[in-house]
Enzyme design. Structure first.
Site, PDB file in Angstrom:
ATOM      1  N   HIS A 100      -1.937   1.906  -0.585  1.00 50.43           N
ATOM      2  CA  HIS A 100      -3.005   2.096   0.413  1.00 50.43           C
ATOM      3  C   HIS A 100      -2.395   2.479   1.756  1.00 50.43           C
ATOM      4  O   HIS A 100      -1.317   2.008   2.118  1.00 50.43           O
ATOM      5  CB  HIS A 100      -3.907   0.866   0.528  1.00 50.43           C
ATOM      6  CG  HIS A 100      -3.240  -0.346   1.079  1.00 50.43           C
ATOM      7  ND1 HIS A 100      -3.068  -0.565   2.426  1.00 50.43           N
ATOM      8  CD2 HIS A 100      -2.706  -1.436   0.467  1.00 50.43           C
ATOM      9  CE1 HIS A 100      -2.460  -1.727   2.620  1.00 50.43           C
ATOM     10  NE2 HIS A 100      -2.214  -2.283   1.443  1.00 50.43           N
ATOM     11  N   ASP A 102      -4.214   2.308   4.745  1.00 52.73           N
ATOM     12  CA  ASP A 102      -4.775   1.542   5.871  1.00 52.73           C
ATOM     13  C   ASP A 102      -3.917   0.317   6.167  1.00 52.73           C
ATOM     14  O   ASP A 102      -3.299  -0.257   5.273  1.00 52.73           O
ATOM     15  CB  ASP A 102      -6.227   1.122   5.590  1.00 52.73           C
ATOM     16  CG  ASP A 102      -6.399   0.377   4.274  1.00 52.73           C
ATOM     17  OD1 ASP A 102      -5.858   0.845   3.242  1.00 52.73           O
ATOM     18  OD2 ASP A 102      -7.051  -0.674   4.265  1.00 52.73           O
ATOM     19  N   ASP A 133       3.367  -3.553   4.580  1.00 49.09           N
ATOM     20  CA  ASP A 133       2.053  -3.568   3.908  1.00 49.09           C
ATOM     21  C   ASP A 133       1.281  -2.324   4.267  1.00 49.09           C
ATOM     22  O   ASP A 133       0.487  -2.327   5.176  1.00 49.09           O
ATOM     23  CB  ASP A 133       1.310  -4.842   4.314  1.00 49.09           C
ATOM     24  CG  ASP A 133       0.019  -5.031   3.572  1.00 49.09           C
ATOM     25  OD1 ASP A 133      -0.252  -4.279   2.623  1.00 49.09           O
ATOM     26  OD2 ASP A 133      -0.751  -5.931   3.955  1.00 49.09           O
ATOM     27  N   GLU A 167      -8.141  -0.371   1.469  1.00 47.63           N
ATOM     28  CA  GLU A 167      -7.713  -1.502   0.640  1.00 47.63           C
ATOM     29  C   GLU A 167      -7.912  -2.819   1.378  1.00 47.63           C
ATOM     30  O   GLU A 167      -8.384  -3.806   0.801  1.00 47.63           O
ATOM     31  CB  GLU A 167      -6.235  -1.345   0.239  1.00 47.63           C
ATOM     32  CG  GLU A 167      -5.778  -2.354  -0.831  1.00 47.63           C
ATOM     33  CD  GLU A 167      -5.307  -3.711  -0.273  1.00 47.63           C
ATOM     34  OE1 GLU A 167      -5.274  -4.680  -1.063  1.00 47.63           O
ATOM     35  OE2 GLU A 167      -5.000  -3.812   0.925  1.00 47.63           O
ATOM     36  N   GLU A 168      -7.574  -2.824   2.646  1.00 45.19           N
ATOM     37  CA  GLU A 168      -7.609  -4.076   3.409  1.00 45.19           C
ATOM     38  C   GLU A 168      -9.023  -4.616   3.585  1.00 45.19           C
ATOM     39  O   GLU A 168      -9.202  -5.763   3.978  1.00 45.19           O
ATOM     40  CB  GLU A 168      -6.942  -3.891   4.782  1.00 45.19           C
ATOM     41  CG  GLU A 168      -5.453  -3.585   4.739  1.00 45.19           C
ATOM     42  CD  GLU A 168      -4.587  -4.782   4.322  1.00 45.19           C
ATOM     43  OE1 GLU A 168      -5.128  -5.878   4.104  1.00 45.19           O
ATOM     44  OE2 GLU A 168      -3.359  -4.591   4.193  1.00 45.19           O
ATOM     45  N   GLU A 191       2.819  -3.209  -3.631  1.00 46.27           N
ATOM     46  CA  GLU A 191       2.560  -4.118  -2.506  1.00 46.27           C
ATOM     47  C   GLU A 191       3.816  -4.985  -2.319  1.00 46.27           C
ATOM     48  O   GLU A 191       4.627  -5.121  -3.250  1.00 46.27           O
ATOM     49  CB  GLU A 191       1.349  -5.008  -2.828  1.00 46.27           C
ATOM     50  CG  GLU A 191       0.012  -4.282  -2.835  1.00 46.27           C
ATOM     51  CD  GLU A 191      -0.719  -4.327  -1.484  1.00 46.27           C
ATOM     52  OE1 GLU A 191      -0.084  -4.691  -0.467  1.00 46.27           O
ATOM     53  OE2 GLU A 191      -1.909  -3.971  -1.463  1.00 46.27           O
ATOM     54  N   HIS A 391       0.852  -8.422   7.827  1.00 46.28           N
ATOM     55  CA  HIS A 391      -0.236  -8.907   8.694  1.00 46.28           C
ATOM     56  C   HIS A 391       0.297  -9.707   9.891  1.00 46.28           C
ATOM     57  O   HIS A 391      -0.480 -10.173  10.705  1.00 46.28           O
ATOM     58  CB  HIS A 391      -1.247  -9.792   7.922  1.00 46.28           C
ATOM     59  CG  HIS A 391      -2.041  -9.040   6.887  1.00 46.28           C
ATOM     60  ND1 HIS A 391      -3.364  -9.313   6.632  1.00 46.28           N
ATOM     61  CD2 HIS A 391      -1.695  -8.038   6.048  1.00 46.28           C
ATOM     62  CE1 HIS A 391      -3.793  -8.514   5.670  1.00 46.28           C
ATOM     63  NE2 HIS A 391      -2.796  -7.739   5.308  1.00 46.28           N
TER      64      HIS A 391
END
Lengths: 425, 425
Positions: A100, A102, A133, A167-168, A191, A391
């Site tokens: 992903h 995003d 990520d 995705e997030e 991931e 994150h």
């Protein structure tokens, strides 16, 4: 010279180019609704690799009407999904390589040592939001594909590379790719597992709980009921529910994970005025869903927990805390460890690293749940970077790991999709 | 016919006009920065009463540089302060009649039975934001002044009517009026005391506390530290501090007040994303300051309480919760009950109502602290409406009380300012 050595050497020789690609990607801030410039970097790279590109804006009625679609974004224009296919010669198993594009918001910029989109490289680490990520993983996929072609290997099965949005916040990008017809015999999602192999993935759902109070002047606060105080009772109840749910998890794949399926309180908002007693509070968070569990079962448990608050405090009898299941949800994934895909990746890992891999359950949801449950595509999650960095402020990735991941993934792809018959080792 | 009877009859005859004036005022939403249209209603009324008007935009350098000025608003243009003077014939004591025109936000509109700015009258109650806090009181002042003139009474002392902005956020409007030179021998502020007499007023200060955490992915929340969880510890500590501070209050004027000087948590904000562990939280509220207390003493107690959190949780040792004293503060007021102004208002109350008034300490701050401490003007707070309705949804005022207040205030003014010598009773 055998294939494994050739791939390894090619990756060593192209280290500088690989790092530069990751820097370019991290430098393009791709928080939600802002993914287009990072996707442009992906598109340019895929063009150079000679892949068949499919670039489209998601948001069809079919997507929005699908039972697995959960998204609070209305307009997806300007931020395309990208799929790039390397057709095989036929007869082999196909593979989806899914990443992903995003990233989550950068948080408090002042807490970052380097600017969150600087992509500074220091002591073998590349810093920036999205480095772990999961732009590091995406670069590993692209390097694996380029390495395979560059050393002259032609495969039987198709490789379907995907750079998806959303995705997030619930996987609308991957779901759109599934509905567009992209399915395969297996899928790898890199991931940040710290190169552990995750056959099972925790699912999760977002919730928003509305807590009521009764407003009053702050100077006579005893004449009101503070929605923030009542929210504390709600959060305590969610803590107790988390404990009960996690005590029930016995799957050995979770044995090293402190809280297999956490309930996270991610946001609270209440009050407009320091001198008033606030009459409303909103708590937002996510509840983890176990691999064996249905989303609906988890939802019912949380709803029951809120209902039981009336026994803790009679206020909730009259003014129950109410939950909405809004926005994002990630389906859990539940592949058995003896599945052929897990075996193939395990074998590749051992060949490249010379040691046994760690096989665990993922502590977070991925788009793998959608690929498995909606796309009927078996999924393994394995990639570079550590979850702790994702994150967080000062997110970084060990560059060495990106290249190790590329090597393992290239090896797995070759074994999964098989070399064309005319090619030896 | 004596003066008291004349005033009473005039008020009865003009009930409809009084209610209409209050409706007009409530219908003009005068939340902060939006006070101009309500002030226009006041100005029109004062013109009709033949008062000397002083209308100005506050915000002078003198104001902003004053040690008692606390305001987070930068620009005051377009929302004037209004002072309207009825000069006396000379020789009597002067009086300030002070009301604030700003109202607090209406909260959740859906919880209001009638629209918050409808000013609907139903069963003797007028509904709407500001009806009790404190447009009802302001109308009582205007009715008292009009009644006195209308029945032909000329006074020795000046009456200085003030309709100020910014009371709800720290009193910049009243402070500006003081610095413009408006002082008097006494002042009446008709905040909603339910017609109790408040010689002492609780002061208060706003605070904003920043609480730190460590962000992480919600799926591995145990790798982060949730700023919301740490905020709960902060709020618990504030609760304990509130108890300690209130246990020390022994003034008999507070004997019927459950929490004489409350600490109110009015607002909390934390987190951007349900799936992330939030690394910052902000708590906003107000701390009550006792009549005998200095603002600085209360501030130090709260700061000490935050420092002591390090003993509760070592996290705070490394990442202390930090407080800012922002925006609003209201000085406490501390007039002795045997002051001549209290005696005059008590006598007027007894004459009009035929019973003894309740004399208490106010459970909230008013602009009276500034008038007393900066303006050297003795202040009594007495007005129509109940505190419980102020700042709440479905705020209302009993219309009968507005007229009772007008009658008591008129009686008090006449006794305080004295009739001119040529007039009998």
């Amino acid at each position: 010279m055998n294939t494994t050595v050739k791939i390894n050497q090619w990756l060593q020789k192209n280290e500088h180019r690989g790092i530069k690609l990751l820097q370019q990607l991290v430098q393009e801030n791709s928080v939600r609704e802002n993914e287009s410039s990072a996707q442009a970097v992906i598109i340019e790279k895929c063009r150079k690799l000679g892949l068949d590109l499919d670039i489209w804006e998601i948001g069809s009625d079919e997507l929005k009407g699908h039972q697995a679609f959960y998204c609070d974004r209305k307009d997806f224009s300007g931020t395309p999904n990208v799929v790039a296919v390397k057709k095989g010669s036929g007869g082999g198993k196909s593979i989806i390589l899914n990443g992903h594009i995003d990233v989550v918001p950068e948080g408090n910029e002042k807490d970052w040592i380097h600017h969150p989109y600087s992509a500074v490289v220091e002591n073998g680490k590349l810093y920036g939001r999205g480095s772990t990520d999961m732009k590091g993983g995406t670069v590993a996929l692209l390097l694996a594909m380029e390495a395979i072609s560059s050393v002259g290997i032609q495969l039987k099965g198709d490789i379907i590379f995907q750079s998806v949005i959303e995705e997030e916040s619930g996987g609308a990008g991957t779901l759109a790719a599934i509905l567009r017809g992209y399915k395969a015999d297996g899928a790898i999602i890199p991931e940040p597992t710290n190169m552990k192999i995750f056959p099972k993935q925790q699912g999760s759902m977002w919730f928003r709980i509305t807590v009521k109070g009764k407003s009053a002047h702050g100077g006579t606060r005893y004449e009101g009921v503070n929605a923030i105080e009542k929210s504390i009772l709600v959060m305590n109840a969610l803590n107790r529910l988390e404990k009960v749910r996690n005590d029930q998890i016995t799957d050995p794949l979770y044995k090293n994970i402190p809280i297999p399926i956490p309930i996270n309180i991610g946001k609270i908002t209440s009050g407009q005025w320091p001198s008033s007693v606030p009459d409303l509070a909103w708590i937002e968070g996510r509840i983890g869903v176990a691999p064996h569990e249905k989303m609906e079962e988890a939802a019912v448990q949380l709803e029951t927990c809120l209902k039981e608050l009336a026994d803790v405090d009679p206020w909730f009898k009259e003014f129950p805390a109410e939950v909405e299941w809004f926005g994002a949800r990630w389906q859990p994934g539940n592949l058995e460890t003896n599945h052929e895909l897990i075996q193939t990746v395990t074998k590749a890992y051992k060949k490249v690293k010379g040691i046994e891999p760690v096989i665990e359950a993922s502590p977070w949801g991925t788009d793998g749940g959608l690929l498995a449950n909606v796309g009927n595509t078996p999924v393994v999650v394995i990639g570079p970077g550590v979850t702790a960095a994702a994150h967080d402020v000062n997110e970084y990735i060990e560059l060495k790991e990106v290249f190790t991941a590329a090597e393992v993934i290239a090896e797995a792809i070759i074994n999964w999709c098989e070399k064309s018959d005319e090619q030896g080792d």
